[in-house]
Design a protein around this motif. Structure first.
Motif, PDB file in Angstrom:
ATOM      1  N   GLN A  30      44.191  43.474  53.876  1.00  0.00           N
ATOM      2  CA  GLN A  30      44.090  42.411  53.096  1.00  0.00           C
ATOM      3  C   GLN A  30      42.648  41.854  52.739  1.00  0.00           C
ATOM      4  O   GLN A  30      42.445  40.887  51.945  1.00  0.00           O
ATOM      5  CB  GLN A  30      44.957  41.113  53.587  1.00  0.00           C
ATOM      6  N   LYS A  31      41.669  42.742  53.327  1.00  0.00           N
ATOM      7  CA  LYS A  31      40.363  42.168  53.114  1.00  0.00           C
ATOM      8  C   LYS A  31      39.858  42.228  51.682  1.00  0.00           C
ATOM      9  O   LYS A  31      40.189  43.209  51.094  1.00  0.00           O
ATOM     10  CB  LYS A  31      39.568  42.840  53.934  1.00  0.00           C
ATOM     11  N   TYR A  32      39.476  41.044  51.068  1.00  0.00           N
ATOM     12  CA  TYR A  32      38.875  41.164  49.944  1.00  0.00           C
ATOM     13  C   TYR A  32      40.033  40.900  48.815  1.00  0.00           C
ATOM     14  O   TYR A  32      39.538  40.969  47.421  1.00  0.00           O
ATOM     15  CB  TYR A  32      37.759  42.335  49.401  1.00  0.00           C
ATOM     16  N   GLN A  33      41.152  41.207  49.105  1.00  0.00           N
ATOM     17  CA  GLN A  33      42.302  40.991  48.139  1.00  0.00           C
ATOM     18  C   GLN A  33      42.616  39.851  47.164  1.00  0.00           C
ATOM     19  O   GLN A  33      42.562  40.061  45.924  1.00  0.00           O
ATOM     20  CB  GLN A  33      43.732  41.318  48.816  1.00  0.00           C
ATOM     21  N   SER A  34      42.265  38.741  47.853  1.00  0.00           N
ATOM     22  CA  SER A  34      42.246  37.564  46.913  1.00  0.00           C
ATOM     23  C   SER A  34      41.083  37.588  46.019  1.00  0.00           C
ATOM     24  O   SER A  34      41.327  37.150  44.963  1.00  0.00           O
ATOM     25  CB  SER A  34      42.222  36.252  47.975  1.00  0.00           C
ATOM     26  N   ASN A  35      39.853  37.986  46.354  1.00  0.00           N
ATOM     27  CA  ASN A  35      38.800  37.989  45.287  1.00  0.00           C
ATOM     28  C   ASN A  35      38.911  39.056  44.388  1.00  0.00           C
ATOM     29  O   ASN A  35      38.767  38.785  43.373  1.00  0.00           O
ATOM     30  CB  ASN A  35      37.505  38.568  46.162  1.00  0.00           C
ATOM     31  N   ILE A  36      39.850  40.117  44.545  1.00  0.00           N
ATOM     32  CA  ILE A  36      39.946  41.301  43.693  1.00  0.00           C
ATOM     33  C   ILE A  36      40.822  40.605  42.805  1.00  0.00           C
ATOM     34  O   ILE A  36      40.850  40.953  41.676  1.00  0.00           O
ATOM     35  CB  ILE A  36      40.395  42.451  44.417  1.00  0.00           C
ATOM     36  N   ARG A  37      41.973  39.930  43.230  1.00  0.00           N
ATOM     37  CA  ARG A  37      43.124  39.582  42.256  1.00  0.00           C
ATOM     38  C   ARG A  37      42.490  38.552  41.322  1.00  0.00           C
ATOM     39  O   ARG A  37      42.685  38.475  40.118  1.00  0.00           O
ATOM     40  CB  ARG A  37      44.237  38.639  43.131  1.00  0.00           C
ATOM     41  N   VAL A  95      54.042  42.363  37.110  1.00  0.00           N
ATOM     42  CA  VAL A  95      52.749  42.563  37.156  1.00  0.00           C
ATOM     43  C   VAL A  95      51.825  42.134  38.545  1.00  0.00           C
ATOM     44  O   VAL A  95      51.041  43.019  38.991  1.00  0.00           O
ATOM     45  CB  VAL A  95      51.963  41.894  35.969  1.00  0.00           C
ATOM     46  N   GLU A  96      52.223  41.171  38.930  1.00  0.00           N
ATOM     47  CA  GLU A  96      51.662  40.539  40.543  1.00  0.00           C
ATOM     48  C   GLU A  96      52.728  40.060  41.337  1.00  0.00           C
ATOM     49  O   GLU A  96      53.566  39.377  40.906  1.00  0.00           O
ATOM     50  CB  GLU A  96      50.547  39.681  40.093  1.00  0.00           C
ATOM     51  N   LYS A  97      52.848  40.543  42.678  1.00  0.00           N
ATOM     52  CA  LYS A  97      53.720  40.006  43.537  1.00  0.00           C
ATOM     53  C   LYS A  97      52.993  39.205  44.448  1.00  0.00           C
ATOM     54  O   LYS A  97      51.610  39.478  44.560  1.00  0.00           O
ATOM     55  CB  LYS A  97      54.330  41.196  44.166  1.00  0.00           C
ATOM     56  N   SER A  98      53.787  38.642  45.463  1.00  0.00           N
ATOM     57  CA  SER A  98      53.344  37.553  46.452  1.00  0.00           C
ATOM     58  C   SER A  98      52.664  38.420  47.380  1.00  0.00           C
ATOM     59  O   SER A  98      52.829  39.708  47.578  1.00  0.00           O
ATOM     60  CB  SER A  98      54.228  36.618  46.842  1.00  0.00           C
ATOM     61  N   ARG A  99      51.901  37.611  48.297  1.00  0.00           N
ATOM     62  CA  ARG A  99      51.348  38.626  49.527  1.00  0.00           C
ATOM     63  C   ARG A  99      52.298  39.395  50.250  1.00  0.00           C
ATOM     64  O   ARG A  99      51.862  40.481  50.775  1.00  0.00           O
ATOM     65  CB  ARG A  99      50.577  37.888  50.381  1.00  0.00           C
ATOM     66  N   SER A 103      58.277  38.435  46.335  1.00  0.00           N
ATOM     67  CA  SER A 103      58.549  37.644  44.970  1.00  0.00           C
ATOM     68  C   SER A 103      57.534  37.804  44.093  1.00  0.00           C
ATOM     69  O   SER A 103      56.486  38.503  44.592  1.00  0.00           O
ATOM     70  CB  SER A 103      58.814  36.208  45.447  1.00  0.00           C
ATOM     71  N   VAL A 104      57.897  37.825  42.835  1.00  0.00           N
ATOM     72  CA  VAL A 104      57.225  38.019  41.824  1.00  0.00           C
ATOM     73  C   VAL A 104      56.330  36.853  41.323  1.00  0.00           C
ATOM     74  O   VAL A 104      56.784  35.764  41.102  1.00  0.00           O
ATOM     75  CB  VAL A 104      57.909  38.635  40.572  1.00  0.00           C
ATOM     76  N   VAL A 105      54.825  36.754  41.162  1.00  0.00           N
ATOM     77  CA  VAL A 105      54.068  36.062  40.874  1.00  0.00           C
ATOM     78  C   VAL A 105      53.952  35.711  39.296  1.00  0.00           C
ATOM     79  O   VAL A 105      53.925  34.805  38.609  1.00  0.00           O
ATOM     80  CB  VAL A 105      52.841  35.866  41.557  1.00  0.00           C
ATOM     81  N   LYS A 106      53.741  36.867  38.672  1.00  0.00           N
ATOM     82  CA  LYS A 106      53.622  37.273  37.320  1.00  0.00           C
ATOM     83  C   LYS A 106      54.400  38.281  36.734  1.00  0.00           C
ATOM     84  O   LYS A 106      54.253  39.624  37.487  1.00  0.00           O
ATOM     85  CB  LYS A 106      52.149  37.303  37.016  1.00  0.00           C
TER      86      LYS A 106
END
Length: 118
Positions: A30-37, A95-99, A103-106
């Motif tokens: 999960q390293k850098y994944q929040s920054n990438i998103r 398009v985007e799922k939760s961590r 569940s689907v975020v978008k």
């Protein structure tokens, strides 16, 4: 209002984060994944804004989807509509799922041309 330079900077930032993730050799997937998103969302928002004002021209498919969205703003998933003598079906995909991935975020959406052969 965004400019093409803002888009170039946002894409460069996204490339930076993707490069850091590619070079990362640790044990944290999960390293850098929040920054990438965050960077991906920023690029998406800027591109959408530039398309809306005409700074980035729309393709023929995007123009058709814009017309269909205007004609059928409340179309549900898998709903079939007729437009200019052709049949289209509204479809959605995550398009985007939760961590956790549960569940689907978008949600994303598009129109698919179909044939109704009986």
């Amino acid at each position: 209002m965004y400019t093409l330079e803002d888009l170039a900077e946002a894409k460069a930032e996204l490339c930076t984060w993707l490069g850091r993730f590619d070079r990362y050799t640790g044990n944290n997937p999960q390293k850098y994944q929040s920054n990438i998103r965050t960077a991906q969302r920023k690029v998406s928002v800027i591109e959408s804004s530039l398309r809306a004002v005409g700074a980035i021209p729309l393709s023929a498919v995007e123009l058709l989807e814009k017309e269909l969205d205007a004609a059928f703003p409340n179309a549900q998933n898998k709903q079939i509509v007729e437009y200019n003598g052709r049949n289209f079906q509204r479809r959605y995909w995550p398009v985007e799922k939760s961590r956790s991935g549960k569940s689907v975020v978008k949600w994303g959406k598009f129109w698919a041309e179909i044939s109704l052969d009986v």
